[in-house]
Structure formats: structure tokens, C-alpha cells
Write a protein that holds these residues in place. Structure first.
Motif, PDB file in Angstrom:
ATOM      1  N   ASP A 125       3.224  24.159  -9.609  1.00  0.00           N
ATOM      2  CA  ASP A 125       2.112  23.298 -10.039  1.00  0.00           C
ATOM      3  C   ASP A 125       2.342  22.679 -11.419  1.00  0.00           C
ATOM      4  O   ASP A 125       1.938  21.550 -11.662  1.00  0.00           O
ATOM      5  N   ALA A 126       2.931  23.433 -12.344  1.00  0.00           N
ATOM      6  CA  ALA A 126       3.011  22.993 -13.748  1.00  0.00           C
ATOM      7  C   ALA A 126       1.641  22.503 -14.231  1.00  0.00           C
ATOM      8  O   ALA A 126       1.498  21.449 -14.834  1.00  0.00           O
ATOM      9  N   HIS A 127       0.640  23.315 -13.920  1.00  0.00           N
ATOM     10  CA  HIS A 127      -0.743  22.934 -14.242  1.00  0.00           C
ATOM     11  C   HIS A 127      -1.411  23.942 -15.163  1.00  0.00           C
ATOM     12  O   HIS A 127      -1.977  23.581 -16.186  1.00  0.00           O
ATOM     13  N   HIS A 128      -1.338  25.232 -14.813  1.00  0.00           N
ATOM     14  CA  HIS A 128      -2.046  26.272 -15.580  1.00  0.00           C
ATOM     15  C   HIS A 128      -1.362  27.607 -15.294  1.00  0.00           C
ATOM     16  O   HIS A 128      -0.813  27.790 -14.214  1.00  0.00           O
ATOM     17  N   ILE A 129      -1.414  28.531 -16.249  1.00  0.00           N
ATOM     18  CA  ILE A 129      -0.705  29.794 -16.084  1.00  0.00           C
ATOM     19  C   ILE A 129      -1.307  30.652 -14.963  1.00  0.00           C
ATOM     20  O   ILE A 129      -0.615  31.445 -14.335  1.00  0.00           O
ATOM     21  N   ALA A 130      -2.581  30.505 -14.680  1.00  0.00           N
ATOM     22  CA  ALA A 130      -3.168  31.341 -13.628  1.00  0.00           C
ATOM     23  C   ALA A 130      -3.977  30.557 -12.593  1.00  0.00           C
ATOM     24  O   ALA A 130      -4.010  30.926 -11.423  1.00  0.00           O
ATOM     25  N   ASP A 163      -6.713  20.018  -7.066  1.00  0.00           N
ATOM     26  CA  ASP A 163      -6.551  19.244  -5.822  1.00  0.00           C
ATOM     27  C   ASP A 163      -5.482  19.846  -4.898  1.00  0.00           C
ATOM     28  O   ASP A 163      -5.218  19.301  -3.818  1.00  0.00           O
ATOM     29  N   GLY A 164      -4.885  20.952  -5.306  1.00  0.00           N
ATOM     30  CA  GLY A 164      -3.918  21.632  -4.431  1.00  0.00           C
ATOM     31  C   GLY A 164      -2.700  20.786  -4.085  1.00  0.00           C
ATOM     32  O   GLY A 164      -2.056  21.028  -3.055  1.00  0.00           O
ATOM     33  N   ALA A 165      -2.349  19.844  -4.939  1.00  0.00           N
ATOM     34  CA  ALA A 165      -1.245  18.929  -4.609  1.00  0.00           C
ATOM     35  C   ALA A 165       0.075  19.682  -4.429  1.00  0.00           C
ATOM     36  O   ALA A 165       0.825  19.408  -3.490  1.00  0.00           O
ATOM     37  N   SER A 224       0.059  21.599  -1.147  1.00  0.00           N
ATOM     38  CA  SER A 224       0.212  20.698  -0.007  1.00  0.00           C
ATOM     39  C   SER A 224       1.652  20.213   0.113  1.00  0.00           C
ATOM     40  O   SER A 224       2.197  20.120   1.220  1.00  0.00           O
ATOM     41  N   LYS A 225       2.245  19.918  -1.044  1.00  0.00           N
ATOM     42  CA  LYS A 225       3.644  19.459  -1.009  1.00  0.00           C
ATOM     43  C   LYS A 225       4.550  20.555  -0.457  1.00  0.00           C
ATOM     44  O   LYS A 225       5.475  20.271   0.308  1.00  0.00           O
ATOM     45  N   ALA A 226       4.289  21.791  -0.828  1.00  0.00           N
ATOM     46  CA  ALA A 226       5.108  22.894  -0.305  1.00  0.00           C
ATOM     47  C   ALA A 226       5.015  22.935   1.213  1.00  0.00           C
ATOM     48  O   ALA A 226       6.021  23.097   1.919  1.00  0.00           O
TER      49      ALA A 226
END
Lengths: 412, 81
Positions: free
Chosen positions: A263-268, A273-275, A278-280
Motif C-alpha cells: 500500500d505505501a499508505h500507513h504503517i497499520a 479505497d483498497g487499491a 484490489s491490484k494484488a
């Protein structure tokens, strides 16, 4: 490309000491969650009074020296690996063509914390020499490698609650890249200790439904309030289709492909949006060479947290489109609790068994499904998958740190 | 203070726990490496547990001199004083 098949299964879980009893428990909709029968709650003022504890303690299966030399996380992996190996027919294989990939999300936390307790009470001189080989997170895979003489490589990719799935992915890559003919792969976790419980509770990640432990893990229910910590291990024997055919091995299912993203979004927290999730899933379908229309079953990551469950469910709907109306969705953590690094592996086994028997296991404790859920959730009792034709299924695993792993399995 | 027989019995118990060998096999004339197949890491574990059990200090540099069970019993007996 080398096709990869599954020829052996092993597990020790809150539902049973092996795969047959674990699967039987899942089909029966049993909960493996129990209150603690020790003094932790009073002694430490623990806010959570229960967990998905092993149905059969490893001390009942392993010898005394084995339990002394291995952290519980490695003990569980060895129990599951021995079952999987025997189940695969104890294959004859060149050690240089045999690999191991077994992960833990947390590592040997019992050994680490017991060692610290000893040091505080008795001093550095009393710390046991086996402490390091027991607490290192690659200890389970090292013991699996030793057990079977696996010399093609031993890997322990660590990605929190996606670790077990990522280990299976690593095994798949070892076979597809030509490094190995067989890989013993899976995950394990033994983190039911007061410290991790307190730490997960401090994040408000755990259910505090102390009045109803067996009803606490309730993925997709409107009243879900966090995950239930579980423990155990799932191990599969991955094998090149050619090698399996040459020795006449029984094939449970095929591992068709996988997708991994971060994600490179947040540590936890998961990406809202689950992008990445979904990509996985999309990458996994592409690599598997299947389309959404081929998917008939999803074993969801679904840990019973208020936010996470619906992000994943929306992603499944988004990736599968109208096929989501025909997919049977199972959230087996409702019965086992969340095995962290063991989860992706145990749930891969559930997915494989679902394909083999064409039966999707139930999700228990859902009395009031989230109104936003737009996938057909299997509730309370198992449901049959299509009786004819090739089937494919997805197993999702996501971990703190933004790790997303989707595995696509197909019928044999 | 433990006597020779008590030390042997206590040590045999530790070795049996660590290795899975029968405690009766742990006799004074047995070599830790050649007869009991104990590797260096297990030996260090046995030493740590013996230090605790008999309340003695067995320095790391002394461990290489403890070839047989008898050597260990003699050392522990002396170290108690």
C-alpha cells in the motif's frame, strides 16, 4: 512455465491437531476460541480474556527435547510440516531440489520474553544458549529445512499477517524459476502471550467480547469489534506438476498464480479505497491466466475489524464485477481466530480443501450482515461449489505495513 | 551441598531432558560428545542448567575440559566449596 500443484497438507490449529479434524471442524461451523485457563487476566489486567488456542498442544505430539529446543512457533510448524510431508507420500527428492519457505509474522516471542524474564530475575549468566536459534523469525523454516534435508533454499518472508501467504508465494516462485521441484511452504504463529495481547489491544485491534468468546470473531457482521488472536500453523507441499506426475502423487489442487503489492499508505491501517488489495487480486488473476468469470470461491482475509472487512469486500466486488454474485465468500477466521503469520497458510489449506471437495466452508457468528456487503457470504453451514468443470478460488492475506498477497488456486 | 551421587543424578536428569536420552545412560565414564552425541550448543545449555541446579559457576573456558560426565561431576563437586 512450470505448473505448480499441491500434493500434501498439514496443520495444527484451534480447530484440530491435523488437517482432517481442522477441516471437519470448519465444515461443522465450530469455534476454536476459548477463554484463558490461567491467571493472565487478573495478573496483568488484560482487557481480552480469550483466544483461538491450539486444540492439541504441541507437547502432546513432540518429544521433550524437541519442545525444549524449539520456540512454540517452530514446534507448530514442525507438527504441520510432518503431517504435510507424510500426506505427500514422503517423496523421494534430490535434497538440492527440495526447498522450504515457512514464515512467522512475529517470530519467537515466547523465547524472547521468557529469556528477558530469566535475565531480570537471575542475571545474564542464566540466559539459555538456545535463545537466539529459537527466537529468530527464520527458526521455523530452518527447522523444517533440517527436518527434510531441504538444501535448495530456506526462506521466511515476513509481512505480518500476510507472511504465511507470502511464504507460499515464495515456494511457488522457487519452483517456477527452476530452483526446486518440491517446496515445503506455509506459515506459523505462537503469539498468545500477554504482551502481544496487550499490544494488539492497545491498538484497539482486538475484540473485547469477553462475555461471548466463541461469538467474538464475526467478520462482516454489523457488530464486529476487532479480531480474535489465534495460533497454529498450516503447511503445504508444493510440487512441480511434472515431478508430481512422475511419482504418481495425489494432487489436491493447483496453485495457479499470485499477486503481491504494497500500500505505501500507513504503517497499520489499510488504504481506504483498497487499491493495493484490489491490484494484488487483479495481478493474481492475470498471472493465473484466469478471469473473474472463472472464480467461484474466495477465502477472505476478513479479520472481523470494523474497517478492514468492508475495504476487502468492496475490492472483491470491484475486481470480480458481476461474477461476485456467483462467488461463495468464506471468512474462516470466524472459527479459528486470526493466526497472524499462520493465517494465509491455514486459509490456503481451507481454499484447497474447498476446491478438492467442491464445498465452501461457513462463516459463523454473522447474525446481522453488514448492509454494504455485496458478495454472497456462506453463513453457518457449508455450501456446495459447482459440481462440474474446472474451478478457481482466491485466498487473500493482508498484513500490517500494507502487505497484500492474493493466491489463486485451481481444481486438480 | 550435593555429594557425587546426587550430582550425577541431577546432571543425568538435565542431560535426559535436553537430549531425550535415558538418564541411566548418563554414567561417569561417558564422553559427552563421543558417547552421548551432545553438540556444543547442547553442552552450553546443560552447563547453564547445571550452574543453576547446583548453584555453581562453570566458566566458559572450563567447559572444554569437561570431556566425560565424571569430569563434570568432579568439577561441580569442587566448585560447590
Amino acid at each position: 512455465m512450470t505448473d505448480v500443484v499441491i500434493t500434501g497438507l498439514g496443520a495444527t490449529s484451534p480447530l484440530g491437531g491435523d488437517v482432517p479434524t481442522t477441516w471437519e471442524g470448519a465444515l461443522a461451523g465450530r469455534s476454536g476460541v476459548r477463554p484463558f485457563d490461567n491467571d493472565w487476566v487478573e495478573k496483568y489486567d488484560l482487557p481480552v480474556h480469550f483466544a483461538g488456542q491450539l486444540a492439541v498442544p504441541t507437547s502432546e505430539v513432540l518429544s521433550r527435547p524437541e519442545t525444549r529446543r524449539m520456540d512454540p512457533s517452530a514446534q507448530m510448524a514442525i507438527v504441520a510440516a510432518r503431517e504435510a510431508w507424510a500426506d505427500a507420500g514422503s517423496p523421494e527428492v534430490d535434497p538440492d531440489r527440495l526447498g522450504a519457505a515457512v514464515s512467522s509474522g512475529i517470530g519467537g516471542i515466547w523465547t524472547l520474553l521468557n529469556g528477558w524474564d530469566t535475565m531480570k530475575e537471575k542475571g545474564a549468566n542464566r540466559v539459555l544458549p538456545m535463545s537466539v536459534p529459537m527466537l529468530m523469525p527464520n527458526s521455523p523454516v530452518a527447522y523444517v529445512s533440517l527436518e527434510f534435508g531441504a538444501r535448495a533454499g530456506a526462506h521466511a518472508p515476513v509481512s505480518a499477517c500476510a507472511s504465511g501467504a507470502e511464504a507460499i508465494a515464495a515456494g511457488f516462485e522457487m519452483i517456477q524459476s527452476g530452483r526446486a521441484d518440491i517446496v515445503v511452504a506455509g506459515g506459523t504463529e505462537a503469539a498468545i502471550h500477554p504482551l502481544p495481547i496487550a499490544a494488539f489491544a492497545a491498538m484497539a485491534a482486538l475484540s473485547k467480547n469477553n462475555d461471548d468468546p466463541q461469538g467474538a470473531s464475526r467478520p462482516y457482521d454489523t457488530s464486529r469489534d476487532g479480531f480474535v488472536l489465534g495460533e497454529g500453523s498450516g503447511i503445504v507441499v508444493l510440487e512441480s506438476a511434472e515431478h508430481a506426475a512422475a511419482r504418481g502423487a495425489r494432487v489436491y489442487a493447483r496453485l495457479l498464480g499470485l499477486g503481491m503489492t504494497a500500500d505505501a499508505h500507513h504503517i497499520a491501517a489499510p488504504e481506504p479505497d483498497g487499491a493495493g488489495q484490489s491490484k494484488a487480486m487483479k495481478f493474481a488473476l492475470e498471472r493465473a491466466g484466469v478471469t473473474a468469470a472463472d472464480i467461484s470461491h474466495v477465502n477472505a482475509h476478513a479479520t472481523s475489524t470494523p474497517v478492514g472487512d468492508m475495504i476487502e469486500a468492496r475490492g472483491i466486488r470491484g475486481v470480480l464485477g458481476s461474477q461476485a454474485d456467483h462467488v461463495l465468500l468464506s471468512a474462516t477466521k470466524s472459527m479459528t481466530g486470526h493466526l497472524l503469520g499462520g493465517a494465509g497458510a491455514l486459509e490456503s489449506i481451507f481454499t484447497i480443501k474447498a476446491l478438492e471437495t467442491r464445498t465452501a466452508p461457513p462463516t459463523i457468528n454473522v447474525s446481522s450482515p453488514d448492509p454494504e456487503l455485496q458478495v454472497d457470504l456462506v453463513r453457518d453451514t457449508p455450501r456446495e461449489l459447482p459440481a462440474e468443470g474446472q474451478l478457481a478460488a482466491i485466498n487473500n492475506s493482508f498484513g500490517f505495513g500494507g502487505h497484500n498477497v492474493a493466491l489463486v488456486f485451481g481444481t486438480a | 551441598m550435593a555429594d557425587k551421587n546426587e550430582i550425577l543424578a541431577g546432571l543425568a536428569e538435565i542431560v535426559a531432558e535436553e537430549t531425550g536420552l535415558d538418564a541411566n545412560e548418563v554414567a561417569l565414564d561417558k564422553s559427552f560428545t563421543d558417547d552421548l552425541d551432545i553438540d556444543s550448543l547442547s553442552m552450553m545449555t546443560i552447563v547453564t542448567l547445571a550452574e543453576e541446579k547446583f548453584d555453581v559457576r562453570i566458566p566458559d573456558e572450563e567447559v572444554k575440559n569437561l570431556t566425560t560426565v565424571g569430569d563434570a561431576v568432579t568439577f561441580i563437586e569442587g566448585a560447590q566449596n
